[in-house]
Design a protein around this motif. Sequence first.
Motif, PDB file in Angstrom:
ATOM      1  N   HIS A  70      46.569   7.390  64.066  1.00 17.89           N
ATOM      2  CA  HIS A  70      46.624   8.573  64.925  1.00 17.89           C
ATOM      3  C   HIS A  70      47.242   9.807  64.270  1.00 17.89           C
TER       4      HIS A  70
ATOM      5  N   CYS B 239      50.741   0.939  67.852  1.00 18.32           N
ATOM      6  CA  CYS B 239      50.204   1.837  68.887  1.00 18.32           C
ATOM      7  C   CYS B 239      48.679   1.864  68.876  1.00 18.32           C
ATOM      8  N   CYS B 240      48.084   1.746  67.700  1.00 21.54           N
ATOM      9  CA  CYS B 240      46.638   1.965  67.549  1.00 21.54           C
ATOM     10  C   CYS B 240      45.866   0.795  66.923  1.00 21.54           C
TER      11      CYS B 240
ATOM     12  N   CYS C  32      51.880   6.417  61.733  1.00 22.31           N
ATOM     13  CA  CYS C  32      50.699   5.580  61.987  1.00 22.31           C
ATOM     14  C   CYS C  32      49.469   6.260  61.396  1.00 22.31           C
TER      15      CYS C  32
HETATM   16 ZN   LIG Z   1      49.081   4.906  66.198  1.00 22.81          ZN
END
Ligand SMILES: [Zn+2]
Length: 253
Positions: A225, A169-170, A222
């Motif tokens: 985040h 995601c990041c 994660c």
């Molecule tokens: Zn993330």
Amino acid sequence: MTDFLILPLIRSALLAQFPHIHLAQSTRQGAAPGAPLGFNLGYGLGDDDTRVTNAVAAFSARLDLDPEDLAFMNQVHGATIREISEPGVYDDTDALITRQPGIGLTVRTADCVPVMLYAPADNLIAAVHAGWRGTAERITQKTAETLVRDFRAEAESIYAFVGAAAAGCCYEVGEEVAALFPEGFILRQENGNPHLDLKGLNRQQLEAAGIPADNIEVSELCSIHEETLLHSYRRDGKRSGRMLTTIVLCEAV
Ligand SMILES: [Zn+2]
């Protein structure tokens, strides 16, 4: 030690079924108010050494260990795997293996992937540090294959936990890094750099070594985040602390 009465840890639900190991990953939660890096287990980052020492002791205690029982690596993003029978600090190493009870194999991270392995039938554990470089060198797969080839563990009977780390995601990477990995683990954006699924790649390496998918747990957390829970170098740079992930074989019972 009253500073650390409440110390949140990440555990593996899958590996918690085994009574002969302890396994935990620290978070940035649990420090007394005012600690500049939160609950930080890394030295040399601008935190007070005594505070770090106390934090390492508190984390160790939750694994029924003394700090002197931990085995650390001077992680160099390489693919050197060592079998050890003593705690201490191991230079130029990114994976440790032991059969020896009471040694806490420890990986230090702030975005990189900690991978913990356990072969219950063989009383054998391993700990791997896998950033993108180590992942590109397939250190997780090589460590699992070493357990099978050199230690006669059966791949089907090995269990693994892939800990909290930077997630797809990041986790932005440049095209030159993305090019090192299969396209299926690259997340393309409309704009901007590709994202890399580093934890997925390490899961794939465990499966490539013959470990059944059902024997592998991957943390969904994660680091980038989960700002209140986890340290992230990518997010916080020089103001990032470090987390430890440790696995230990319990003394014979
Ligand atoms: Zn993330």
